[in-house]
Design an enzyme around this catalytic site. Structure first.
Site, PDB file in Angstrom:
ATOM      1  N   GLU A 227       0.833  -1.207   0.000  1.00 23.16           N
ATOM      2  CA  GLU A 227       0.000   0.000   0.000  1.00 23.16           C
ATOM      3  C   GLU A 227       0.868   1.259   0.000  1.00 23.16           C
ATOM      4  OE1 GLU A 227      -2.313  -1.586   3.335  1.00 23.16           O
ATOM      5  OE2 GLU A 227      -4.102  -1.255   2.117  1.00 23.16           O
TER       6      GLU A 227
ATOM      7  N   GLU B 142      -3.786  -9.761   3.440  1.00 25.25           N
ATOM      8  CA  GLU B 142      -4.543  -9.471   4.670  1.00 25.25           C
ATOM      9  C   GLU B 142      -5.595 -10.521   4.992  1.00 25.25           C
ATOM     10  OE1 GLU B 142      -3.530  -7.255   2.510  1.00 25.25           O
ATOM     11  OE2 GLU B 142      -2.938  -5.383   3.481  1.00 25.25           O
TER      12      GLU B 142
HETATM   13  N1  3HC Z   1       4.251  -7.613  11.744  1.00 21.94           N
HETATM   14  C1  3HC Z   1       4.915  -8.006  12.841  1.00 21.94           C
HETATM   15  N2  3HC Z   1       5.761  -9.044  12.876  1.00 21.94           N
HETATM   16  C2  3HC Z   1       5.936  -9.709  11.726  1.00 21.94           C
HETATM   17  C3  3HC Z   1       5.283  -9.361  10.545  1.00 21.94           C
HETATM   18  C4  3HC Z   1       4.410  -8.241  10.572  1.00 21.94           C
HETATM   19  N3  3HC Z   1       3.768  -7.813   9.482  1.00 21.94           N
HETATM   20  N4  3HC Z   1       5.646 -10.227   9.574  1.00 21.94           N
HETATM   21  C5  3HC Z   1       6.512 -11.083  10.134  1.00 21.94           C
HETATM   22  N5  3HC Z   1       6.685 -10.764  11.431  1.00 21.94           N
HETATM   23  C6  3HC Z   1       7.589 -11.413  12.388  1.00 21.94           C
HETATM   24  C7  3HC Z   1       7.181 -12.844  12.698  1.00 21.94           C
HETATM   25  O1  3HC Z   1       6.234 -12.876  13.736  1.00 21.94           O
HETATM   26  C8  3HC Z   1       8.515 -13.446  13.100  1.00 21.94           C
HETATM   27  O2  3HC Z   1       8.773 -13.059  14.414  1.00 21.94           O
HETATM   28  P1  3HC Z   1       9.559 -14.049  15.417  1.00 21.94           P
HETATM   29  O3  3HC Z   1      10.886 -14.288  14.780  1.00 21.94           O
HETATM   30  O4  3HC Z   1       9.611 -13.281  16.680  1.00 21.94           O
HETATM   31  O5  3HC Z   1       8.717 -15.274  15.519  1.00 21.94           O
HETATM   32  C9  3HC Z   1       9.518 -12.715  12.201  1.00 21.94           C
HETATM   33  O6  3HC Z   1       8.846 -11.534  11.757  1.00 21.94           O
HETATM   34  C10 3HC Z   1       9.923 -13.508  10.982  1.00 21.94           C
HETATM   35  O7  3HC Z   1       8.746 -13.975  10.328  1.00 21.94           O
HETATM   36  P2  3HC Z   1       8.680 -15.437   9.698  1.00 21.94           P
HETATM   37  O8  3HC Z   1       9.184 -16.440  10.664  1.00 21.94           O
HETATM   38  O9  3HC Z   1       7.291 -15.594   9.169  1.00 21.94           O
HETATM   39  O10 3HC Z   1       9.758 -15.294   8.519  1.00 21.94           O
HETATM   40  P3  3HC Z   1       9.686 -15.777   7.025  1.00 21.94           P
HETATM   41  O11 3HC Z   1      10.935 -15.313   6.396  1.00 21.94           O
HETATM   42  O12 3HC Z   1       9.322 -17.218   6.954  1.00 21.94           O
HETATM   43  O13 3HC Z   1       8.463 -14.980   6.336  1.00 21.94           O
HETATM   44  C11 3HC Z   1       7.122 -13.072   5.767  1.00 21.94           C
HETATM   45  C12 3HC Z   1       8.497 -13.582   6.214  1.00 21.94           C
HETATM   46  C13 3HC Z   1       6.811 -13.595   4.356  1.00 21.94           C
HETATM   47  C14 3HC Z   1       7.129 -11.576   5.763  1.00 21.94           C
HETATM   48  C15 3HC Z   1       6.048 -13.630   6.715  1.00 21.94           C
HETATM   49  O14 3HC Z   1       6.424 -13.342   8.045  1.00 21.94           O
HETATM   50  C16 3HC Z   1       4.680 -13.059   6.518  1.00 21.94           C
HETATM   51  O15 3HC Z   1       3.945 -13.529   5.661  1.00 21.94           O
HETATM   52  N6  3HC Z   1       4.313 -12.063   7.323  1.00 21.94           N
HETATM   53  C17 3HC Z   1       2.999 -11.503   7.291  1.00 21.94           C
HETATM   54  C18 3HC Z   1       2.842 -10.533   6.175  1.00 21.94           C
HETATM   55  C19 3HC Z   1       1.473  -9.922   6.225  1.00 21.94           C
HETATM   56  O16 3HC Z   1       0.495 -10.580   6.472  1.00 21.94           O
HETATM   57  N7  3HC Z   1       1.399  -8.628   5.967  1.00 21.94           N
HETATM   58  C20 3HC Z   1       0.180  -7.911   6.019  1.00 21.94           C
HETATM   59  C21 3HC Z   1      -0.048  -7.417   7.398  1.00 21.94           C
HETATM   60  S1  3HC Z   1      -1.651  -6.722   7.598  1.00 21.94           S
HETATM   61  C22 3HC Z   1      -1.515  -5.211   6.924  1.00 21.94           C
HETATM   62  O17 3HC Z   1      -0.517  -4.837   6.391  1.00 21.94           O
HETATM   63  C23 3HC Z   1      -2.721  -4.356   7.054  1.00 21.94           C
HETATM   64  C24 3HC Z   1      -2.652  -3.169   6.181  1.00 21.94           C
HETATM   65  O18 3HC Z   1      -3.501  -3.320   5.102  1.00 21.94           O
HETATM   66  C25 3HC Z   1      -3.016  -1.911   6.912  1.00 21.94           C
END
Ligand code: 3HC
Length: 705
Positions: free
Chosen positions: A110, A130
């Site tokens: 975004e 999301e």
């Molecule tokens: N916020 C906070 N923490 C996050 C995060 C996020 N968006 N994404 C990842 N983390 C944290 C994980 O909890 C993890 O923490 P930990 O080591 O303490 O357990 C650390 O980052 C590493 O994450 P992964 O173990 O999942 O690492 P990978 O390399 O396997 O994957 C990733 C990385 C692809 C970025 C995966 O973490 C992921 O899919 N994250 C979520 C992404 C997501 O859903 N984004 C959208 C959020 S909602 C949003 O943006 C709303 C908006 O529209 C306003």
């Protein structure tokens, strides 16, 4: 700027770097830092263009999900107010080039879409995931994405949540260029090329939007897609609604509508459940006694014993992860069958476009079939995947104990048997661990890692690392019969069987369960796993062996009739060439006869009663094993059930489901069942206690963190 966002000038270009490890989430301070950097760059006469880039492994991977979690649970949350930032970027007089790499997701995309240009590293992906968290894009993603990519692509991305690769993103219009070289250098060159030009803001690009009438079929298709890929989920439907608003309303009003829909989703049970599932999955590796310094060993070569369904699937999972495999069976015919199945499965993957023929050739070359133990001494891990029979397993373990290198992990793929007894066949019980894969092992994400009394922390850490290498989620379970997953499955499965003796039919039970959200009904599962396998497990674990214990006899009769399930074309159901289950009148008659013989007057059951009898059995057993310590956390149980047993993620797993339905309500019903149905419904003390104290399984986890 602040510690999270840095600004430097390079040759007339302001470089704004976001540095908030591990994934540059939009935590408090990041949006503020970005906005200040954009303002400062705009106020600097020497700056002609701005590049925004992420430090470390990725551009922004989204809003901070920890803050979303607070919001979902109604606690004070610092959710970023991104709208001001996005307007500031878009209104920047100097062109803003977003330099993307890694996973540009959610709020990250975004922010990127508010920029005037986006360039993306070739191995980068972009997405609006999301819906995985039960929400919709809440920072204008549903308004900007259709403007860049068109309505159809925007719907697809927001409904499925699947990220798209850089090339696809460029074809769709989400990014302007895909680059191979050093990202910052490429971005600087790009920025200089567009400097001083008056950029068109995304919000004014309406040419791809179409009209509400013209898009009607796309919206309908989007809803159908949501029903197909995310049955019962609220957020994907809301995402379609928000995209409809992008087309029907002016930009600012569309954004307002998106905010309303976002707020609705964040406050939903589904968002709470899915955010719980997100953190639960990442929490499973946190174990007492295991730190980042625990010496986990890398696994480069695995030896597998047994080339049957499980052994073959494990071999494929390893080969897919680049691990060398020695696959042993005792008979040439079995080995040939196993290798043929592997080859056939890979051929299907090629036909479906998942792998290239070259990719498959590489994988096949990693798997070495053999009849002997030759080379086993070179393996980093040996995994036994033989019959579910203690005597056989002990014999194998004593054999491999004699060959395996010191430090080699000795894993058993048992789904129910006692790890300590298996380990007792070796002189190194500290090296023995349960590695319970789920069929098909090359597909299913769950790996139950069973800790025996002697299993060392190093072996456990190695097993967790191995799971990660296989792209699986490894959950550690204690050595109780059935571990976490199957221990809970037994009362759930048997309760379903008691229900059919009392008046329901398998198809009705299965429908109630799939309507509830389970991926498959329990009778269909039994047919898939094999009625003969379940029979063997019953013998091994001596289920119903105690005198006076009520046992469900139909499954035994099916076994005696040779109705082993899908593999014989008949089980609880009958299977045609399409492998779809159909009701078999023979089974209906058998069930009715069984009820009559037992003197049971059959009665009708509602879907709700069926769900209570089966799912509450799951919850009650989950509470029991949690208190015993067989699972470390209620959240671990949820991860097991979502990833291994088809429990709907939108309900958060059985324990989160129980929390949300209300433990008092469930405990009361369990007590009623106990009074009317007997000892098997003895309430788990933890369930009774939490319910009485008005606490939840989530509270229980938190208090013990
Ligand atoms: N916020 C906070 N923490 C996050 C995060 C996020 N968006 N994404 C990842 N983390 C944290 C994980 O909890 C993890 O923490 P930990 O080591 O303490 O357990 C650390 O980052 C590493 O994450 P992964 O173990 O999942 O690492 P990978 O390399 O396997 O994957 C990733 C990385 C692809 C970025 C995966 O973490 C992921 O899919 N994250 C979520 C992404 C997501 O859903 N984004 C959208 C959020 S909602 C949003 O943006 C709303 C908006 O529209 C306003």
């Amino acid at each position: 700027m602040n510690g999270l966002v840095k600004l430097e000038k390079r040759d007339g270009v302001a470089v704004v770097t976001i540095d908030n490890p591990p994934v540059n989430a939009l935590s408090p301070g990041v949006p503020e830092g970005l906005e200040a950097a954009i303002a400062q760059a705009n106020g600097d006469a020497d700056v002609r263009a701005i590049v925004v880039i992420g430090a470390g492994r990725t551009f922004i991977a989204g809003a901070d999900i920890k803050e979303l979690e607070f919001a979902a649970w109604g606690q004070p949350a610092k959710l970023p107010a991104l709208h001001g930032l996005l307007a500031a970027i878009e209104d920047s007089a100097k062109p803003v080039v977003m330099a993307l790499h890694g996973t540009t997701l959610g709020g990250g995309l975004e922010v990127a879409m508010a920029g005037h240009y986006r360039i993306c590293a070739r191995d980068g992906v972009v997405g609006q995931p999301e819906v995985n968290l039960g929400i919709i894009p809440g920072a204008e993603g549903t308004q900007r994405l259709p403007r860049l990519a068109g309505v159809e692509k925007a719907i697809e991305m927001c409904v499925t949540g699947k990220p798209v690769k850089s090339g696809d993103a460029m074809a769709a219009g989400v990014v302007d260029a895909v680059v191979d070289g050093d990202l910052l250098e490429e971005a600087l060159t790009f920025a200089k090329g567009v400097a001083d030009r008056a950029p068109a803001p995304t919000r004014e690009r309406n040419e791809k939007l179409g009209t509400p009438e013209g898009n009607a079929a796309l919206y309908a298709a989007g809803r159908a897609l949501a029903a197909k890929v995310r049955r019962g989920a609220l957020a994907p439907l809301k995402a379609v609604e928000a995209i409809e608003a992008a087309v029907a309303l002016p930009f600012a009003e569309g954004c307002r509508r998106e905010r309303e829909l976002f707020a609705e989703c964040v406050a939903s049970d589904q968002a709470r459940a899915l955010i719980h599932a997100f953190f639960a999955e990442r929490g499973v590796t946190k174990l007492p006694g295991i730190t980042k310094d625990t010496a986990a060993r890398p696994i480069a070569r695995v030896a597998i014993i047994g080339a049957g369904t499980m052994g073959g699937g494990i071999a494929m999972a390893c080969a897919n992860a680049g691990i060398d495999v020695l696959l042993r069976d005792t008979e040439q015919a079995a080995l040939n069958r196993g290798m043929d199945t592997i080859r056939r499965n890979y051929d299907i993957s090629v036909a479906r476009g998942r792998f290239t023929p070259e990719g498959v050739a590489e994988r096949m070359a990693r798997i070495h079939p053999q009849l002997s133990y030759t080379g086993f001494e070179t393996a980093d891990a040996i995994i036994e995947a033989a019959f579910e029979n203690m005597a056989i397993k002990k014999k194998i373990f004593s054999e491999i104990d004699a060959i395996a290198a010191p430090g080699c992990v000795l894993g058993t793929n048992t789904s129910t048997l006692n790890i300590d007894e298996i380990a007792s066949a070796t002189k190194r019980p500290e090296s023995v661990v349960g590695l319970h894969f789920f069929s098909p092992a090359n597909v299913m994400r769950l790996l139950e890692i069973v800790r025996g009394a002697a299993t060392s922390n190093e072996v456990l850490a190695t097993a967790l690392g191995f799971a990660k290498k296989l792209s699986k989620v490894g959950v550690v379970a204690g050595n109780c019969p059935g571990f976490i997953g199957n221990r809970m499955l037994f009362p759930y499965m048997y309760e379903a069987q008691f229900l059919i003796e009392e008046g329901a039919m398998p198809e009705q039970v299965d429908k109630a369960l799939t309507d509830f959200g389970m991926a498959m009904g329990i009778f269909a599962v039994d047919d898939m796993a094999g009625i003969d396998v379940a029979w063997r497990v019953r013998q091994e674990l001596k289920h119903f062996a105690e005198p006076g214990v009520r046992h469900p006899p139909v499954q035994d009769k099916l076994f005696e009739m040779g109705r082993y399930g899908q593999k014989t074309g008949r089980g609880w159901y009958v299977y045609g060439p399409d492998r779809k289950p159909a009701v078999d009148p023979e089974v209906t008659a058998l069930i009715e006869r069984t009820s009559a013989e037992a003197g049971v007057t059959r009665r009708a059951f509602t879907a709700e009663e069926i769900v209570e009898r089966t799912i509450y059995a799951l919850v009650n057993e989950g509470a029991r094993l949690l208190e015993e310590g067989c699972a470390l956390r209620a959240a671990d149980i949820d991860v097991v059930y979502i990833n291994g047993y088809g429990f709907p993620a939108r309900l958060g797993g059985p324990m989160m489901f129980a929390d949300q339905r209300g433990l008092a309500k469930i405990a009361a019903r369990v007590a009623e069942f106990h009074a009317t149905l007997g000892e098997r419904w003895t309430p788990a003390p933890l369930l009774t206690r939490l319910a009485a104290e008005g606490r939840t399984f989530r509270d229980y986890d938190r208090e013990r963190e």
